[in-house]
Design a protein around this motif. Structure first.
Motif, PDB file in Angstrom:
ATOM      1  N   GLN A 119       4.939 -14.301  16.112  1.00 38.68           N
ATOM      2  CA  GLN A 119       4.446 -13.543  14.968  1.00 38.68           C
ATOM      3  C   GLN A 119       5.266 -13.852  13.720  1.00 38.68           C
ATOM      4  O   GLN A 119       6.468 -14.116  13.805  1.00 38.68           O
ATOM      5  CB  GLN A 119       4.486 -12.041  15.261  1.00 38.68           C
ATOM      6  CG  GLN A 119       3.500 -11.587  16.314  1.00 38.68           C
ATOM      7  CD  GLN A 119       3.418 -10.076  16.420  1.00 38.68           C
ATOM      8  OE1 GLN A 119       3.856  -9.347  15.517  1.00 38.68           O
ATOM      9  NE2 GLN A 119       2.842  -9.586  17.510  1.00 38.68           N
ATOM     10  N   THR A 120       4.614 -13.800  12.557  1.00 37.49           N
ATOM     11  CA  THR A 120       5.304 -14.036  11.290  1.00 37.49           C
ATOM     12  C   THR A 120       5.882 -12.729  10.752  1.00 37.49           C
ATOM     13  O   THR A 120       5.305 -11.652  10.946  1.00 37.49           O
ATOM     14  CB  THR A 120       4.350 -14.624  10.239  1.00 37.49           C
ATOM     15  OG1 THR A 120       3.252 -13.735  10.058  1.00 37.49           O
ATOM     16  CG2 THR A 120       3.831 -15.982  10.687  1.00 37.49           C
ATOM     17  N   ILE A 121       7.015 -12.830  10.105  1.00 40.74           N
ATOM     18  CA  ILE A 121       7.633 -11.659   9.483  1.00 40.74           C
ATOM     19  C   ILE A 121       6.745 -11.187   8.336  1.00 40.74           C
ATOM     20  O   ILE A 121       6.396 -11.974   7.447  1.00 40.74           O
ATOM     21  CB  ILE A 121       9.041 -12.006   8.965  1.00 40.74           C
ATOM     22  CG1 ILE A 121       9.966 -12.335  10.144  1.00 40.74           C
ATOM     23  CG2 ILE A 121       9.619 -10.853   8.140  1.00 40.74           C
ATOM     24  CD1 ILE A 121      11.296 -12.928   9.722  1.00 40.74           C
ATOM     25  N   PRO A 122       6.355  -9.929   8.321  1.00 39.72           N
ATOM     26  CA  PRO A 122       5.471  -9.442   7.257  1.00 39.72           C
ATOM     27  C   PRO A 122       6.247  -9.176   5.965  1.00 39.72           C
ATOM     28  O   PRO A 122       7.390  -8.729   6.002  1.00 39.72           O
ATOM     29  CB  PRO A 122       4.912  -8.147   7.836  1.00 39.72           C
ATOM     30  CG  PRO A 122       5.997  -7.653   8.754  1.00 39.72           C
ATOM     31  CD  PRO A 122       6.629  -8.887   9.341  1.00 39.72           C
ATOM     32  N   TYR A 123       5.578  -9.434   4.846  1.00 38.05           N
ATOM     33  CA  TYR A 123       6.168  -9.093   3.549  1.00 38.05           C
ATOM     34  C   TYR A 123       6.077  -7.598   3.269  1.00 38.05           C
ATOM     35  O   TYR A 123       6.877  -7.058   2.496  1.00 38.05           O
ATOM     36  CB  TYR A 123       5.491  -9.878   2.429  1.00 38.05           C
ATOM     37  CG  TYR A 123       6.065 -11.252   2.231  1.00 38.05           C
ATOM     38  CD1 TYR A 123       7.235 -11.439   1.500  1.00 38.05           C
ATOM     39  CD2 TYR A 123       5.449 -12.367   2.788  1.00 38.05           C
ATOM     40  CE1 TYR A 123       7.774 -12.697   1.320  1.00 38.05           C
ATOM     41  CE2 TYR A 123       5.974 -13.636   2.614  1.00 38.05           C
ATOM     42  CZ  TYR A 123       7.143 -13.805   1.879  1.00 38.05           C
ATOM     43  OH  TYR A 123       7.682 -15.055   1.720  1.00 38.05           O
ATOM     44  N   THR A 124       5.103  -6.934   3.866  1.00 37.86           N
ATOM     45  CA  THR A 124       4.977  -5.482   3.698  1.00 37.86           C
ATOM     46  C   THR A 124       4.845  -4.843   5.073  1.00 37.86           C
ATOM     47  O   THR A 124       4.304  -5.447   6.013  1.00 37.86           O
ATOM     48  CB  THR A 124       3.763  -5.103   2.839  1.00 37.86           C
ATOM     49  OG1 THR A 124       2.565  -5.535   3.494  1.00 37.86           O
ATOM     50  CG2 THR A 124       3.852  -5.739   1.461  1.00 37.86           C
ATOM     51  N   HIS A 125       5.313  -3.597   5.166  1.00 32.31           N
ATOM     52  CA  HIS A 125       5.265  -2.894   6.450  1.00 32.31           C
ATOM     53  C   HIS A 125       5.333  -1.400   6.172  1.00 32.31           C
ATOM     54  O   HIS A 125       5.861  -0.967   5.145  1.00 32.31           O
ATOM     55  CB  HIS A 125       6.435  -3.326   7.341  1.00 32.31           C
ATOM     56  CG  HIS A 125       6.276  -2.941   8.780  1.00 32.31           C
ATOM     57  ND1 HIS A 125       6.529  -1.668   9.246  1.00 32.31           N
ATOM     58  CD2 HIS A 125       5.873  -3.658   9.858  1.00 32.31           C
ATOM     59  CE1 HIS A 125       6.292  -1.621  10.543  1.00 32.31           C
ATOM     60  NE2 HIS A 125       5.891  -2.820  10.945  1.00 32.31           N
ATOM     61  N   ALA A 126       4.834  -0.618   7.116  1.00 31.21           N
ATOM     62  CA  ALA A 126       4.927   0.838   6.996  1.00 31.21           C
ATOM     63  C   ALA A 126       6.393   1.248   6.911  1.00 31.21           C
ATOM     64  O   ALA A 126       7.215   0.833   7.724  1.00 31.21           O
ATOM     65  CB  ALA A 126       4.253   1.508   8.188  1.00 31.21           C
ATOM     66  N   ALA A 127       6.710   2.059   5.933  1.00 28.77           N
ATOM     67  CA  ALA A 127       8.095   2.436   5.678  1.00 28.77           C
ATOM     68  C   ALA A 127       8.543   3.542   6.636  1.00 28.77           C
ATOM     69  O   ALA A 127       7.727   4.311   7.148  1.00 28.77           O
ATOM     70  CB  ALA A 127       8.246   2.928   4.238  1.00 28.77           C
ATOM     71  N   ALA A 170       0.852  -1.196   0.000  1.00 30.81           N
ATOM     72  CA  ALA A 170       0.000   0.000   0.000  1.00 30.81           C
ATOM     73  C   ALA A 170       0.884   1.241   0.000  1.00 30.81           C
ATOM     74  O   ALA A 170       2.080   1.162   0.274  1.00 30.81           O
ATOM     75  CB  ALA A 170      -0.904  -0.015   1.233  1.00 30.81           C
ATOM     76  N   PRO A 171       0.335   2.394  -0.331  1.00 34.41           N
ATOM     77  CA  PRO A 171       1.136   3.634  -0.266  1.00 34.41           C
ATOM     78  C   PRO A 171       1.764   3.796   1.118  1.00 34.41           C
ATOM     79  O   PRO A 171       1.112   3.574   2.139  1.00 34.41           O
ATOM     80  CB  PRO A 171       0.100   4.724  -0.553  1.00 34.41           C
ATOM     81  CG  PRO A 171      -0.951   4.042  -1.373  1.00 34.41           C
ATOM     82  CD  PRO A 171      -1.032   2.644  -0.838  1.00 34.41           C
ATOM     83  N   GLY A 172       3.039   4.165   1.129  1.00 35.81           N
ATOM     84  CA  GLY A 172       3.742   4.349   2.387  1.00 35.81           C
ATOM     85  C   GLY A 172       4.302   3.085   2.990  1.00 35.81           C
ATOM     86  O   GLY A 172       4.803   3.096   4.116  1.00 35.81           O
TER      87      GLY A 172
END
Length: 557
Positions: free
Chosen positions: A346-354, A43-45
């Motif tokens: 917890q699982t490592i996310p493929y996407t995260h807030a930058a 997503a954006p950001g």
């Protein structure tokens, strides 16, 4: 940079007519790749993990002002220890290689997973430092540079520092300390019993001083017989010294732990909720798994946030992956005075807030992408590497052509063959090139390779055998196979003078396709669905990832 079209490059190949009969010439080298995890949209950001895909293990990061610098292990590939620059921890540009001169080290005929382990980068008083270990080739050493692009100094050897994974910490008072993994203070009680040591370092004299001291023996919970405490770093925050280290080996049991003290030399007490990062114990059937997480380094950003780079892998099967250990990024949350990268379970996310930092415009290192090398010269891209350290210049890069001398050194002999390659950075990857080569003697060959190490590799290209020229697929899948590989498939081919042969390798998880052709876009598949799990770390062993590139061998040179 001069851009050379494929047609012009082929014309140049034809006009040069192979200045030397033992020279293979390559052009039109294209890499492209994608992953199943691309279905997870950003997503954006947001940013995408891994931030640097492919064989980029053991990440170490430091900040100087608004700039971040990252280094990774390369083992017995050369040039080694890539240096990346970023302003936002997400977009990275390779600006150099800390080991870029043949005289700096001697890798001899070491296996590809020996030599340079786990570099650690830091900066102090206008100077960059990298501590590193050359395993089986000298031990621990230090190199320095005023500019991270280089040149880096010749190694300063540290014979008093044993073991591996040394890093350097500068305290507020200017004193410097080296922490490293080494043998335990007494007899080892079990396989993998190691310890973390500390010793003071004099940066002016460039040598260690004073006594050595153990900071951590076995691990944070000795009753569980923890293995391989390694990759140690010390950071300081709010009057506390934090010792951050990996535990559990670098496979699926990998983890990151933290301890703290009011003194750099300890004693250190462990965090009650260790580990602060791991993926062990999670369901094996979870979708798009990320495993083997650890070997973290923690850095603060200009905006006051904290972040961790660390290695992990993306398997396509049961702990099978060909892309090697990659560089990931997650924020660090401080809980009651302790840094936590990811709560246990917890699982490592493929996407995260930058990070909310200015982005650097750089070539992609994450997500799906395509790279077309122009070979404009005079050197190869900084990300390309060869096996071990060359002692002579057997290649040239000019006007859209990469020329390799077909030498007697070959893959499979733990030698320094005529190979230049780039990392496989995606589960699903394609590499293609055009080669102009006239094999003269039986055994002469040139083409594309997928290399995990000397015992495990695949080749597709032109080969001379029994007085005839064929396009052939060969593989080596262990020490029991011949050094020159086993013939998987071949087809006689007749090329006109100056005519190039197009070659392609396609990886789809653990499967490999090999194709050839003589006309643009027209491919003839020679082998489909070959067992590419032989290039996985689980089968081939070691710590590196698959490298895709070009190779030439001259049987009678």
């Amino acid at each position: 940079m001069r851009i050379v079209t494929a047609a012009l490059a082929l014309a140049l190949l034809a006009t040069t007519a192979q200045a030397a009969s033992n020279t293979a010439q390559f052009t039109n080298f294209i890499y492209s790749g994608s992953d199943p995890s691309d279905s997870v949209k950003t997503a954006p950001g947001q940013y995408r993990n891994p931030i640097v895909q492919g064989f980029y293990p053991d990440p170490s990061v430091t900040r100087v002002g608004n700039d971040f610098y990252l280094v990774n292990s390369t083992f017995a590939w050369f040039p080694g220890l890539p240096v990346h620059h970023s302003t936002d921890l997400v977009h990275w540009e390779q600006i150099g290689n800390a080991l870029d001169r043949p005289g700096m080290l001697d890798f001899k005929r070491l296996g590809l997973s020996r030599a340079v382990f786990a570099p650690a980068i830091t900066h102090h008083d206008g100077l960059f430092y990298i501590l590193n270990t050359c395993v089986d080739c000298g031990g621990n050493f230090l190199i320095t540079a005023k500019d991270p692009k280089g040149p880096w100094s010749d190694p300063v050897w540290l014979p008093e520092v044993g073991g591996i994974d040394a890093s350097l910490f500068f305290d507020d008072d200017g004193r410097a300390w080296i922490v490293n993994n080494d043998n335990p203070p007494g007899p080892a009680e079990y396989q993998g019993h190691r310890a973390i040591w500390i010793q003071e370092y004099d940066p002016k004299a460039q040598k260690t001083i004073g006594p050595r001291k153990v900071l951590l023996d076995k691990g944070v919970d000795p009753s569980t017989k923890p293995i391989w405490p390694e990759g140690p770093h010390i950071l300081k925050k709010d009057g506390w010294y934090y010792l951050v280290a990996a535990e559990g080996g670098t496979a699926e049991g990998h983890s990151q732990v933290v301890l703290r003290s009011k003194s750099a030399t300890g004693p250190y007490a462990p965090y009650k909720d260790n580990p602060i990062l791991t993926q062990r114990g999670l369901p094996k059937d979870r979708p798009l798994p990320i495993t083997s997480a650890g070997h973290a380094d923690i850095v603060d950003a200009p905006d006051g946030t904290w972040w961790a780079t660390f290695l992990a892998v993306r398997p396509y099967g049961d702990d099978t992956y060909n892309t090697g250990r990659e560089t990931f990024l997650l924020p660090v949350e401080w809980k009651d005075g302790w840094p936590v990268i990811l709560p246990n379970g917890q699982t490592i996310p493929y996407t995260h807030a930058a990070p909310k930092l200015p982005a650097l415009k750089a070539p992609p290192t994450s997500g799906p992408f395509r790279v077309a090398e122009t070979f404009a010269g005079p050197e190869l891209p900084k990300s390309w590497m060869t096996m071990r350290i060359p002692t002579s210049r057997w290649w040239s890069v000019k006007s859209g052509i990469l020329s390799l001398e077909a030498r007697a050194a070959k893959i499979g002999d733990n030698d320094q063959p005529s190979v230049w390659a780039r990392r496989q950075q995606h589960m699903n990857a394609t590499v293609q090139t055009t080669v102009l080569f006239t094999p003269k003697a039986d055994g002469d060959k040139a083409g594309l390779v997928a290399v995990q190490n000397d015992d495990f590799y695949w080749f597709v290209g032109l080969v001379r055998d029994g007085g005839r020229t064929v396009v052939r697929v060969e593989k080596r899948a262990g020490k029991n196979d011949p050094v020159d590989g086993v013939v998987v498939a071949e087809k006689a081919v007749s090329l006109k003078s100056g005519q190039g042969l197009n070659l392609k390798i396609t990886a789809k998880g653990g499967a490999l396709d090999f194709a050839w052709g003589t006309a643009p876009g027209a491919w003839d598949t020679l082998v489909a669905g070959a067992d590419g799990t032989s290039l996985s770390t689980k089968v081939a062993g070691g710590f590196v990832g698959t490298m895709l590139g070009v190779y030439a061998h001259g049987a009678e040179q």
